[in-house]
Scaffold this active site. Structure first.
Site, short mmCIF file in Angstrom:
data_model
loop_
_atom_site.label_atom_id
_atom_site.label_comp_id
_atom_site.label_asym_id
_atom_site.label_seq_id
_atom_site.Cartn_x
_atom_site.Cartn_y
_atom_site.Cartn_z
N CYS A 1 0.80 -1.22 0.00
CA CYS A 1 0.00 0.00 0.00
C CYS A 1 0.83 1.27 0.00
CB CYS A 1 -0.95 0.00 1.20
SG CYS A 1 -0.09 0.08 2.77
N CYS B 1 -2.70 -1.56 8.58
CA CYS B 1 -2.22 -0.36 9.28
C CYS B 1 -1.91 -0.67 10.74
CB CYS B 1 -3.25 0.76 9.18
SG CYS B 1 -3.57 1.30 7.50
#
Length: 165
Positions: free
Chosen positions: A65, A134
């Site tokens: 990402c 994350c």
């Protein structure tokens, strides 16, 4: 349709005060309020002196990402984390995860900080499955910062051991 969606995502009072732009509207709909809060008001942004023996630095990234996270911890002589700073390049969830982690590690022992799991971070921020990477990145950053701190302590321990022998 937009009116129905607005009622589900935003309080009616907010619509009276101002018109939301498209990114703000999406943020209100898809991110939990804690993510938005940490993104809009990040805590402990900055850097510590990476050359200091009492500072551990963790730099981690997620190639899939493009998120990059730097977490630094400052540890006192008793092994307690007294300060934490972060810099993150990434999405709102990555920034929120970093910000939250700096708040959580402050005041903790090294052992307690190492017990923070990505699942705890994800649960606190109500991250959706697509954003779990994350919280994993934040856990990795904690581990990397702790490892760097411990590595910096080893030469001092070896010198002390040699002096007593």
């Amino acid at each position: 349709m937009a009116g129905v969606l607005a009622k589900k995502c935003i309080s009616p009072l907010m619509l009276l005060n101002r018109t939301l732009s498209a990114p703000e509207f999406r943020a209100q709909c898809f991110y939990h309020e804690k993510v938005v809060d940490h993104y809009e008001n990040p805590r402990n942004v900055g850097s510590l002196d990476k050359k200091s023996k009492n500072v551990g630095t963790g730099l981690v990234g997620a190639p899939a990402c493009g998120d990059v996270m730097k977490l630094q911890i400052e540890v006192d002589d008793l092994g307690k984390i007294v300060d934490a700073k972060f810099k993150t390049f990434g999405c709102g969830s990555a920034i929120a995860s970093s910000s939250l982690v700096t708040e959580w590690v402050k005041g903790k022992s090294l052992a307690d900080a190492s017990m923070i799991k990505n699942t705890d971070i994800a649960k606190e921020l109500s991250l959706p499955p697509v954003k779990l990477h994350c919280s994993m990145l934040a856990e990795d950053a904690i581990r990397a910062a702790l490892a760097d701190y411990r590595l910096k302590q080893e030469p001092n321990q070896q010198v002390a051991a040699e002096a007593t022998n």
